[in-house]
Design a protein around this motif. Structure first.
Motif, PDB file in Angstrom:
ATOM      1  N   ILE A 276       0.844  -1.201   0.000  1.00 38.19           N
ATOM      2  CA  ILE A 276       0.000   0.000   0.000  1.00 38.19           C
ATOM      3  C   ILE A 276       0.879   1.250   0.000  1.00 38.19           C
ATOM      4  O   ILE A 276       1.760   1.412   0.849  1.00 38.19           O
ATOM      5  CB  ILE A 276      -0.945   0.007   1.216  1.00 38.19           C
ATOM      6  N   ASP A 277       0.625   2.158  -0.943  1.00 44.00           N
ATOM      7  CA  ASP A 277       1.429   3.375  -1.040  1.00 44.00           C
ATOM      8  C   ASP A 277       0.574   4.630  -1.178  1.00 44.00           C
ATOM      9  O   ASP A 277       1.035   5.659  -1.652  1.00 44.00           O
ATOM     10  CB  ASP A 277       2.405   3.281  -2.218  1.00 44.00           C
ATOM     11  N   GLY A 278      -0.649   4.588  -0.757  1.00 39.88           N
ATOM     12  CA  GLY A 278      -1.558   5.735  -0.787  1.00 39.88           C
ATOM     13  C   GLY A 278      -2.986   5.234  -0.603  1.00 39.88           C
ATOM     14  O   GLY A 278      -3.192   4.037  -0.421  1.00 39.88           O
ATOM     15  N   ILE A 279      -4.021   6.070  -0.643  1.00 43.97           N
ATOM     16  CA  ILE A 279      -3.935   7.412  -1.186  1.00 43.97           C
ATOM     17  C   ILE A 279      -4.462   8.414  -0.141  1.00 43.97           C
ATOM     18  O   ILE A 279      -3.771   9.364   0.189  1.00 43.97           O
ATOM     19  CB  ILE A 279      -4.782   7.511  -2.480  1.00 43.97           C
ATOM     20  N   LYS A 280      -5.682   8.202   0.349  1.00 51.23           N
ATOM     21  CA  LYS A 280      -6.269   9.202   1.244  1.00 51.23           C
ATOM     22  C   LYS A 280      -7.364   8.595   2.112  1.00 51.23           C
ATOM     23  O   LYS A 280      -8.228   7.864   1.630  1.00 51.23           O
ATOM     24  CB  LYS A 280      -6.868  10.359   0.416  1.00 51.23           C
ATOM     25  N   THR A 281      -7.309   8.953   3.389  1.00 45.07           N
ATOM     26  CA  THR A 281      -8.378   8.578   4.328  1.00 45.07           C
ATOM     27  C   THR A 281      -9.487   9.633   4.296  1.00 45.07           C
ATOM     28  O   THR A 281      -9.318  10.730   3.765  1.00 45.07           O
ATOM     29  CB  THR A 281      -7.847   8.487   5.760  1.00 45.07           C
TER      30      THR A 281
END
Length: 434
Positions: A276-281
């Motif tokens: 996992i390298d992103g993205i937004k919560t």
């Protein structure tokens, strides 16, 4: 007295007439026979040969047929798709709509919380590109301090700001995407578009142009319950973010230290786990716990990037645990299918005069697939009468889940003209081939 000679007369009686008729008839018959034989010989020499019969000999292609089994959450909604991957060749048009490989829950538009900041960030770099650099220097004012105070009063995510603070555009965007600062999302929206109203008005056009018709931006941060989207639109949003190298670099940060602000921690606790390298919560009372995510998986030596979204989870702890179960089960559904290899015989062309040749594939063709795979093959060739060894002979057409590839074929051997003897003694085959 000298004798007188009688004049000569030609005889033209019935017997002579019959003789001449017989001779003429015989001559005509001989000429007819000779003429007919000449026509047949010429015809046999020039007539097209019958086409060779094509028999497919390609071996059975081994591919998974069972339905995909993925560990999906039993709440909210979501979807996962593979970028640059179309179920067959792994080469998808980056501007094409991104179809989910798995989805669950409702397809309705619902609140998405701070995932909305991804839209804001993309709109900002569209208006003021970074292009691999740090962008322009931005000087923050007392008005920006006012947005900060408003955010604190609303209970929203924030980061400190002071009048006169100077940050690069990249630093300001880092504050939007890493600690998810609502106040910086508003400050940057106004900086890039001149006013907040202009930003919101332009968002509708921007979303439509970028393939997200069911997404609505009622604010720049996602705090509003009227800022909504669907799982399918969020896949497209993730696709756009991953395609931007500057923003991709920012969302992969676990923390950042920025002069004049300090060290800020990211909100995505899953960064670095399972690729996992992103993205937004995103988190609000109306939206629940949400996550727009990307992760990488190696498939047959090639790194494939996936994007996904889960919205409406009861908590980020539950969401994170479920995603860590979903990813391995999703990755297990990838497979590599060998369709053909160079030199493989996929068909045989056989003539009625006993010569034949194998039709050989000229390329290796291996595809990466996800889930069940449906393979259809077809050999498409021109009519084959005679051919030189190594000559091109049509295509081996392979369809994998509807995606078509064509592999050129070549002849393994030479098929010669059978010769005049065969032509003269096989009139039926000649007529059938003409």
């Amino acid at each position: 007295m000298s004798p007188t000679s009688s004049p000569r007369r030609s005889r033209s009686g019935p017997a002579n007439s019959r003789r001449r008729l017989l001779i003429a008839t015989v001559v005509m018959l001989v000429l007819a026979v000779l003429g007919g034989g000449g026509w047949y010989v010429g015809s046999a020499a020039l007539a097209p040969l019958p086409a060779a019969a094509i028999t497919t000999t390609a071996p059975q292609i081994e591919a998974p047929t069972d339905d995909a089994e993925v560990e999906l959450p039993d709440y909210g909604a979501g979807a996962v798709a593979a970028l640059g991957y179309d179920g067959a060749t792994g080469l998808q048009d980056p501007d094409a709509a991104l179809a989910p490989l798995v989805s669950f829950g409702s397809a309705d538009a619902v609140p998405i919380g701070s995932i909305a900041k991804v839209v804001t960030a993309l709109m900002i770099v569209d208006a003021e590109p970074l292009d691999g650099g740090d962008g322009e220097m931005i000087t923050f004012t007392s008005e920006d301090v006012g947005y900060y105070e408003e955010t604190i009063a609303e209970g929203g995510s924030n980061a400190p700001v002071s009048a006169g603070l100077e940050l690069t555009e990249r630093e300001a965007l880092t504050l939007v995407l890493v600690p998810s600062a609502n106040n910086y999302s508003k400050s940057l929206a106004i900086w890039a578009y001149g006013s907040y109203d202009e930003f919101l008005e332009r968002s509708r056009t921007w979303l439509d142009e970028h393939g997200m018709p069911n997404t609505v931006m009622a604010d720049s941060s996602g705090l509003s319950s009227e800022t909504v989207s669907t799982p399918e639109d969020l896949l497209r949003l993730g696709q756009l973010l991953v395609a931007d190298p500057d923003l991709s670099e920012i969302v992969a940060l676990e923390s950042a230290t920025i002069d004049g602000v300090g060290t800020v921690d990211g909100t995505n606790a899953l960064l670095g786990r399972d690729g996992i390298d992103g993205i937004k919560t995103g988190t609000t009372t109306q939206a629940g716990s949400c996550l727009l995510f990307s992760f990488d998986q190696e498939v047959d030596g090639q790194l494939v990037t996936m994007v996904g979204a889960i919205i409406g989870a009861p908590s980020h702890g539950v969401l994170n645990d479920d995603l860590l179960e979903l990813i391995p089960s999703f990755n297990d559904e990838f497979s590599t299918v060998e369709l053909t290899h160079s030199g493989q015989s996929v068909a045989t062309a056989r003539t009625v005069w006993g010569q034949d040749t194998e039709l050989l594939s000229t390329e290796d063709l291996t595809v990466r697939a996800w889930g069940p795979v449906e393979v259809e093959t077809e050999v498409v060739t021109p009519e084959i009468q005679t051919v030189e060894a190594g000559a091109s002979l049509g295509e081996y057409v392979v369809s994998v889940n509807g995606q078509v590839d064509e592999v050129p074929l070549r002849s393994a051997a030479t098929i010669d003209d059978p010769g005049m003897g065969w032509r003269l003694t096989n009139p039926e085959e000649i007529r059938g081939g003409s």
